[in-house]
Design a protein around this motif. Structure first.
Motif, PDB file in Angstrom:
ATOM      1  N   SER A  88       6.114   5.475  -5.494  1.00  0.00           N
ATOM      2  CA  SER A  88       5.846   6.912  -5.360  1.00  0.00           C
ATOM      3  C   SER A  88       7.042   7.628  -5.974  1.00  0.00           C
ATOM      4  O   SER A  88       8.154   7.566  -5.444  1.00  0.00           O
ATOM      5  CB  SER A  88       5.682   7.304  -3.886  1.00  0.00           C
ATOM      6  OG  SER A  88       5.410   8.690  -3.781  1.00  0.00           O
ATOM      7  N   LYS A  95      -0.870   5.721  -5.322  1.00  0.00           N
ATOM      8  CA  LYS A  95      -2.329   5.898  -5.283  1.00  0.00           C
ATOM      9  C   LYS A  95      -3.021   4.841  -4.420  1.00  0.00           C
ATOM     10  O   LYS A  95      -4.211   4.940  -4.152  1.00  0.00           O
ATOM     11  CB  LYS A  95      -2.894   5.857  -6.709  1.00  0.00           C
ATOM     12  CG  LYS A  95      -2.375   7.011  -7.562  1.00  0.00           C
ATOM     13  CD  LYS A  95      -3.448   7.519  -8.507  1.00  0.00           C
ATOM     14  CE  LYS A  95      -3.038   8.784  -9.217  1.00  0.00           C
ATOM     15  NZ  LYS A  95      -1.919   8.613 -10.137  1.00  0.00           N
ATOM     16  N   GLY A  96      -2.263   3.816  -3.982  1.00  0.00           N
ATOM     17  CA  GLY A  96      -2.881   2.731  -3.223  1.00  0.00           C
ATOM     18  C   GLY A  96      -2.986   3.032  -1.735  1.00  0.00           C
ATOM     19  O   GLY A  96      -2.845   4.183  -1.314  1.00  0.00           O
ATOM     20  N   THR A  97      -3.198   1.974  -0.957  1.00  0.00           N
ATOM     21  CA  THR A  97      -3.349   2.134   0.493  1.00  0.00           C
ATOM     22  C   THR A  97      -2.247   1.339   1.194  1.00  0.00           C
ATOM     23  O   THR A  97      -2.113   0.129   0.972  1.00  0.00           O
ATOM     24  CB  THR A  97      -4.722   1.573   0.948  1.00  0.00           C
ATOM     25  OG1 THR A  97      -5.705   2.152   0.106  1.00  0.00           O
ATOM     26  CG2 THR A  97      -5.008   1.895   2.405  1.00  0.00           C
ATOM     27  N   PRO A  98      -1.440   1.998   2.011  1.00  0.00           N
ATOM     28  CA  PRO A  98      -0.397   1.279   2.748  1.00  0.00           C
ATOM     29  C   PRO A  98      -0.997   0.195   3.643  1.00  0.00           C
ATOM     30  O   PRO A  98      -2.060   0.400   4.231  1.00  0.00           O
ATOM     31  CB  PRO A  98       0.256   2.384   3.580  1.00  0.00           C
ATOM     32  CG  PRO A  98      -0.005   3.639   2.822  1.00  0.00           C
ATOM     33  CD  PRO A  98      -1.385   3.442   2.228  1.00  0.00           C
ATOM     34  N   GLN A  99      -0.314  -0.937   3.697  1.00  0.00           N
ATOM     35  CA  GLN A  99      -0.778  -2.038   4.548  1.00  0.00           C
ATOM     36  C   GLN A  99       0.404  -2.576   5.352  1.00  0.00           C
ATOM     37  O   GLN A  99       1.547  -2.336   4.981  1.00  0.00           O
ATOM     38  CB  GLN A  99      -1.319  -3.183   3.673  1.00  0.00           C
ATOM     39  CG  GLN A  99      -2.613  -2.852   2.952  1.00  0.00           C
ATOM     40  CD  GLN A  99      -2.704  -3.569   1.612  1.00  0.00           C
ATOM     41  OE1 GLN A  99      -2.113  -4.641   1.431  1.00  0.00           O
ATOM     42  NE2 GLN A  99      -3.419  -2.978   0.666  1.00  0.00           N
ATOM     43  N   PRO A 113       3.369   8.356   1.594  1.00  0.00           N
ATOM     44  CA  PRO A 113       1.920   8.318   1.850  1.00  0.00           C
ATOM     45  C   PRO A 113       1.614   8.163   3.331  1.00  0.00           C
ATOM     46  O   PRO A 113       2.379   7.515   4.062  1.00  0.00           O
ATOM     47  CB  PRO A 113       1.441   7.104   1.059  1.00  0.00           C
ATOM     48  CG  PRO A 113       2.642   6.338   0.687  1.00  0.00           C
ATOM     49  CD  PRO A 113       3.850   7.195   0.840  1.00  0.00           C
ATOM     50  N   GLY A 115       0.366   6.571   6.447  1.00  0.00           N
ATOM     51  CA  GLY A 115       0.273   5.120   6.680  1.00  0.00           C
ATOM     52  C   GLY A 115       1.663   4.511   6.678  1.00  0.00           C
ATOM     53  O   GLY A 115       1.910   3.543   7.386  1.00  0.00           O
ATOM     54  N   TYR A 116       2.564   5.053   5.873  1.00  0.00           N
ATOM     55  CA  TYR A 116       3.981   4.711   5.990  1.00  0.00           C
ATOM     56  C   TYR A 116       4.655   5.844   6.752  1.00  0.00           C
ATOM     57  O   TYR A 116       4.183   6.987   6.726  1.00  0.00           O
ATOM     58  CB  TYR A 116       4.641   4.565   4.612  1.00  0.00           C
ATOM     59  CG  TYR A 116       4.194   3.347   3.829  1.00  0.00           C
ATOM     60  CD1 TYR A 116       4.065   2.097   4.429  1.00  0.00           C
ATOM     61  CD2 TYR A 116       3.926   3.453   2.467  1.00  0.00           C
ATOM     62  CE1 TYR A 116       3.660   0.993   3.700  1.00  0.00           C
ATOM     63  CE2 TYR A 116       3.525   2.349   1.728  1.00  0.00           C
ATOM     64  CZ  TYR A 116       3.390   1.120   2.353  1.00  0.00           C
ATOM     65  OH  TYR A 116       2.994   0.036   1.634  1.00  0.00           O
TER      66      TYR A 116
END
Ligand code: AMP
Ligand code: MG
Length: 416
Positions: A88, A95-99, A113, A115-116
Motif C-alpha cells: 500500500s 487491492k487485495g484482502t488481508p488474511q 486496509p 482487516g489490518y
C-alpha cells in the motif's frame, strides 16, 4: 485606566487605554464580503464560520514506512514471521484482502486496509524474500492515524473574524476549499503635510528633509493587509490641504495624514478638518505621540498622525492599527506582553505612558533581558529599526533602574 492624582500628571491628557476604547467605540466593522480564490486569501479576514465536509484524516493511514498486519497475529514476547502479500503506497492502496498471518509493505500516508489494524516501522523488521520478521509494537493500532481522529465532517474548523495566515491556507486546502468568503479589503488614502518635505529621489535645499513617514506608513499599511492610495506630499497651504482631504475622503474608508496636528503656525490640518468634517483633537498621555486627530471626513474615518517619524509609527501601531483591525472585521487579540530584566537604566518623567524602543534577547542563563536602543527622541527613526520590542512604561511610572523587571511588548507582524 483612570486618571490618578499626581503632581506630575497633566490632567488634560487622555490615558492610552481610555483613548483606544473611545476610538474603537466610534468605528464599525465592515459588513461587506467577497469570495476570493484560496490562492489570494492569505492575509484576508474570514467572514464566515467554516465546517469541514470531510473527516480528517479522510481514511486510516500509516504514520510510518513499514509493514501493516493484524496485531492478534503477533507473538508479543518474540518476533513473528508473517507472509508478505502486497503493498500500500501513498495514492496506491492495497487491492487485495488481508488474511491471518500476513502483512503488506506500507508507506507513510498510505491507506491501512480494513482487516489490518497495526503498523510496525521498517527499522523493527527484517525481510527474507516474502517472509517478514516483525518485532511486536507496544499496542494494537500502533503507527496508524485513524480516519476522523483530528476532526469529523461537520465540525467547525475556522471561525469568522480570523486572519488567514499560512496555517489557515493549509487547513482550508486540507478540507478541499478552493474559494473562501472574506471581508472586503479596507482602502486607506494617506498623505504627508509639510513645506519642508521632499520625496526621495530629489535634491534637498537648505531646511528641507526627505518625507519618511509616507514610506513607513506604506510599510505599515501593507503589513496590515489593506489597499492603499498614496496622495503624496501636500504643502502647508490651506486650499491644497482641503483639496487633498476631499480627494482622499471620496475614495477611502480611512484617511490618514502625518504632520500638521500640533500647534505650530503652519499646522492648518486642524482648521481645515473642522471645516470639512467632524474632528476631535486628542492630547494623549503617551510618548512618543501626544497630538493625534480623529474624526469623520464624509463617510471616511480620519486619523491624523503626528509628524515626528517615531510618533507617527507609534500612534499608528497603538491607535490606528486597532481601528483598522476592527473596521476590517478582525476578532481582537490581546497583545503579547512579557516580563524582562532591564539591562540599561531608563529616565522617565511620570505623566505619560512611554513606549521606549528596546532590544529583547536572552542572557547567558536563558533569561529574558531588554535594553533600550539608546536615544529615544521622537524624531530618531533608527530607534524603530534597531528595536524588536517596545518597553511599555506606565503613565505614572518614573525612572527605572537597571536590574528592574519591566513589561515588554515584542513587535508583531505589523512592525516586523
Ligand atoms: P509637524 O507634526 O508637522 O509639526 O512635524 C513635526 C516634526 O516632524 C517636524 O520636525 C517635521 O519636519 C517632521 N515631519 C513631519 N512630517 C514628516 C514626514 N512626512 N517625514 C519626516 N519627518 C516629518
Ligand atoms: Mg509640519
Amino acid at each position: 485606566m483612570s486618571k490618578q492624582p499626581n503632581a506630575c500628571a497633566q490632567p488634560d491628557l487622555m490615558p492610552p487605554q481610555e483613548a483606544i476604547e473611545a476610538l474603537l467605540a466610534q468605528v464599525n466593522a465592515t459588513q461587506d464580503s467577497e469570495m476570493v480564490s484560496l490562492n489570494d486569501a492569505v492575509g484576508r479576514v474570514l467572514s464566515e464560520d467554516l465546517a469541514s465536509c470531510i473527516d480528517l484524516p479522510p481514511f486510516d493511514n500509516s504514520s510510518m514506512d513499514g509493514f501493516a498486519f493484524r496485531f492478534e497475529d503477533l507473538n508479543l514476547s518474540t518476533s513473528t514471521e508473517l507472509t508478505l502479500i502486497g503493498t500500500s503506497f501513498a495514492g496506491h492502496p492495497f487491492k487485495g484482502t488481508p488474511q491471518a498471518n500476513t502483512c503488506i509493505r506500507i508507506m507513510t500516508g498510505a491507506p491501512v486496509p480494513a482487516g489490518y489494524d497495526t503498523v510496525q516501522m521498517q527499522e523493527k523488521t527484517t525481510t527474507n524474500a516474502d517472509i517478514i520478521s516483525i518485532e511486536a509494537p507496544k499496542a494494537k493500532g500502533a503507527n496508524v492515524r485513524y480516519r476522523g481522529e483530528e476532526l469529523l465532517a461537520g465540525t467547525n474548523v475556522l471561525k469568522s473574524g480570523i486572519q488567514i495566515r499560512a496555517a489557515e491556507m493549509g487547513v482550508l486546502a486540507t478540507i478541499g476549499i478552493s474559494q473562501v468568503r472574506v471581508k472586503r479589503k479596507l482602502k486607506v488614502a494617506f498623505f504627508s503635510t509639510g513645506d519642508e518635505l521632499r520625496p526621495v529621489g530629489s535634491d534637498l535645499a537648505p531646511g528641507q528633509i526627505y518625507d519618511s513617514n509616507r514610506y513607513s506608513i506604506k510599510g505599515l499599511l501593507t503589513q496590515a493587509n489593506v489597499e492603499w492610495v498614496d496622495l503624496g506630499v501636500i504643502e502647508d497651504d490651506k486650499e491644497a490641504i482641503r483639496g487633498a482631504f476631499r480627494e482622499a475622503a471620496e475614495q477611502a474608508d480611512i484617511v490618514l495624514t502625518s504632520g500638521g496636528v500640533s500647534v505650530g503656525d503652519a499646522d492648518y490640518t486642524k482648521q481645515i478638518l473642522s471645516e470639512e468634517g467632524e474632528i476631535t483633537f486628542w492630547r494623549l498621555a503617551i510618548k512618543p505621540g501626544k497630538p493625534f486627530a480623529f474624526g469623520k471626513l464624509g463617510k471616511a474615518v480620519f486619523c491624523g498622525l503626528p509628524g515626528n517619524p517615531v510618533s507617527s509609527m507609534v500612534t499608528f501601531y497603538k491607535l490606528v492599527w486597532p481601528i483598522i483591525n476592527k473596521m476590517q472585521g478582525l476578532t481582537p487579540k490581546a497583545p503579547v506582553i512579557v516580563k524582562a530584566t532591564l539591562s540599561t537604566p531608563i529616565r522617565k518623567q511620570p505623566g505619560r505612558a512611554e513606549y521606549q524602543r528596546g532590544v529583547l534577547s536572552r542572557d547567558e542563563n536563558g533569561e529574558l533581558v531588554v535594553a533600550t536602543t539608546g536615544g529615544q527622541g521622537s524624531g530618531m527613526l533608527t530607534s524603530m529599526s534597531l528595536a524588536n520590542c517596545f518597553i511599555n512604561l506606565a503613565q505614572f511610572q518614573g525612572d527605572v533602574e537597571a536590574g528592574s523587571t519591566v513589561e515588554v511588548e515584542p513587535f508583531n507582524s505589523v512592525l516586523c
